[in-house]
Scaffold this active site. Structure first.
Site, PDB file in Angstrom:
ATOM      1  N   ARG A  84     111.497   6.851 -24.797  1.00  0.00           N
ATOM      2  CA  ARG A  84     111.668   7.681 -24.573  1.00  0.00           C
ATOM      3  C   ARG A  84     112.822   9.311 -24.154  1.00  0.00           C
ATOM      4  O   ARG A  84     114.314   8.678 -23.656  1.00  0.00           O
ATOM      5  CB  ARG A  84     110.827   7.702 -22.812  1.00  0.00           C
ATOM      6  CG  ARG A  84     110.066   7.196 -22.919  1.00  0.00           C
ATOM      7  CD  ARG A  84     108.577   8.379 -23.042  1.00  0.00           C
ATOM      8  NE  ARG A  84     107.317   7.319 -22.704  1.00  0.00           N
ATOM      9  CZ  ARG A  84     105.875   8.409 -23.135  1.00  0.00           C
ATOM     10  NH1 ARG A  84     106.201   9.755 -23.481  1.00  0.00           N
ATOM     11  NH2 ARG A  84     105.041   7.678 -22.497  1.00  0.00           N
ATOM     12  N   LEU A  98      98.175  12.267 -21.471  1.00  0.00           N
ATOM     13  CA  LEU A  98      97.625  13.666 -20.190  1.00  0.00           C
ATOM     14  C   LEU A  98      96.515  13.732 -20.507  1.00  0.00           C
ATOM     15  O   LEU A  98      95.785  13.344 -21.364  1.00  0.00           O
ATOM     16  CB  LEU A  98      99.030  14.589 -21.297  1.00  0.00           C
ATOM     17  CG  LEU A  98      99.789  14.301 -21.236  1.00  0.00           C
ATOM     18  CD1 LEU A  98     100.843  15.305 -22.147  1.00  0.00           C
ATOM     19  CD2 LEU A  98     100.045  14.251 -19.972  1.00  0.00           C
ATOM     20  N   GLU A 113      92.909   6.725 -24.437  1.00  0.00           N
ATOM     21  CA  GLU A 113      94.146   6.389 -24.915  1.00  0.00           C
ATOM     22  C   GLU A 113      94.592   4.410 -24.877  1.00  0.00           C
ATOM     23  O   GLU A 113      95.283   4.376 -25.523  1.00  0.00           O
ATOM     24  CB  GLU A 113      94.603   6.554 -23.592  1.00  0.00           C
ATOM     25  CG  GLU A 113      95.275   8.484 -23.751  1.00  0.00           C
ATOM     26  CD  GLU A 113      95.894   9.187 -24.269  1.00  0.00           C
ATOM     27  OE1 GLU A 113      96.958   8.443 -24.974  1.00  0.00           O
ATOM     28  OE2 GLU A 113      96.011  10.276 -24.760  1.00  0.00           O
ATOM     29  N   PRO A 135     107.089  14.459  -6.299  1.00  0.00           N
ATOM     30  CA  PRO A 135     106.912  15.109  -5.862  1.00  0.00           C
ATOM     31  C   PRO A 135     108.006  16.105  -4.916  1.00  0.00           C
ATOM     32  O   PRO A 135     107.471  16.960  -4.318  1.00  0.00           O
ATOM     33  CB  PRO A 135     105.968  14.701  -4.322  1.00  0.00           C
ATOM     34  CG  PRO A 135     106.229  12.990  -4.375  1.00  0.00           C
ATOM     35  CD  PRO A 135     107.638  12.611  -5.814  1.00  0.00           C
ATOM     36  N   GLU A 140     102.753  16.519 -11.016  1.00  0.00           N
ATOM     37  CA  GLU A 140     102.486  15.015 -12.031  1.00  0.00           C
ATOM     38  C   GLU A 140     101.974  14.421 -10.669  1.00  0.00           C
ATOM     39  O   GLU A 140     103.235  13.558 -10.225  1.00  0.00           O
ATOM     40  CB  GLU A 140     103.888  15.172 -12.592  1.00  0.00           C
ATOM     41  CG  GLU A 140     102.911  13.778 -13.336  1.00  0.00           C
ATOM     42  CD  GLU A 140     104.288  13.223 -14.180  1.00  0.00           C
ATOM     43  OE1 GLU A 140     103.893  12.045 -14.963  1.00  0.00           O
ATOM     44  OE2 GLU A 140     105.120  13.666 -14.329  1.00  0.00           O
TER      45      GLU A 140
END
Length: 229
Positions: A84, A98, A113, A135, A140
């Site tokens: 990442r 996603l 997935e 948030p 997301e």
């Protein structure tokens, strides 16, 4: 501690601002698009604040995602070791992806997935938890599924990105939970999903149907990329 009664009359604070006690409507009075990339967009909203003023809030739009807690007959959960870039290292995570196919049900995305990242299918699916990533600045939200009764499927050809470097590993669910508490697993949806799975599989909670309502599923990105925003 008992929450304050939202029906109580507004009160004034020492700075003279009238407290609305949960009754204020934070309406959007203006919005500006700043950036659109491959998996996110950035906009700034002008929001009506209590007391009559406005405030600017940056919002990162995201297509939303799914993650899968896949547990085999031996009680082991499937984890992915994946690089990442924002953190600059590889993280232990759940198989995930996603919501980037228009109109595709979230559980179908999860099935795809799981097959692509772990070469697995599952006969039993349910919803564990919905996770709002952060948030305060992004819409997301990740829906985490529980997948049981696993079966191997043909391994997919890896694309030329981070997924070509994936390592798939199975660990006992209790060990994965220990990794969360020890700080060895830091991905938010992975942490929440593992803890929720343990609660469900030990009888402390019940999972939801795959069609359970998802009021916080992101929609702005889908509208934007469809050309209607």
């Amino acid at each position: 501690m008992t929450p304050s009664d939202p029906s109580s009359p507004p009160a004034s604070s020492s700075d003279g601002v009238r407290r609305t006690r949960g009754a204020h409507e934070f309406g959007i009075v203006g919005s500006e698009d700043l950036y659109q990339g491959r998996v996110m967009a950035l906009r700034v909203d002008e929001i009506a604040m209590p007391g009559g003023g406005t405030g600017r809030r940056e919002v990162v739009e995201h297509p939303g995602a799914v993650a899968i807690v896949a547990v085999d007959d031996e009680g082991r959960v499937v984890l992915i070791h994946q690089y990442r870039h924002p953190l600059g290292r590889r993280l232990w995570e759940l198989p995930a992806g996603l919501l980037d196919v228009a109109g595709e049900p979230a559980v179908d995305t999860a099935r795809r997935e799981l097959a692509e990242e772990a070469a697995l299918s599952a006969s039993r699916w349910s919803v564990l938890v919905d996770v709002a990533a952060s948030p305060g600045f992004t819409d997301e939200v990740v829906r985490v599924f529980l997948a049981l009764d696993l079966h191997e499927v043909a391994e997919m050809t890896a694309e030329g990105n981070e997924e070509a470097d994936l390592v798939v590993h199975r660990v006992p669910l209790d060990e994965a939970v220990r990794m969360v508490v020890a700080g060895e697993i830091v991905n938010a949806s992975t942490s929440a999903g593992l803890l929720a799975a343990r609660a469900v599989l030990t009888g402390l909670a019940e999972a939801r149907e795959t069609t359970a309502p998802w009021p916080d599923r992101p929609t702005r990105w889908a509208r934007r990329t469809a050309g209607s925003d």
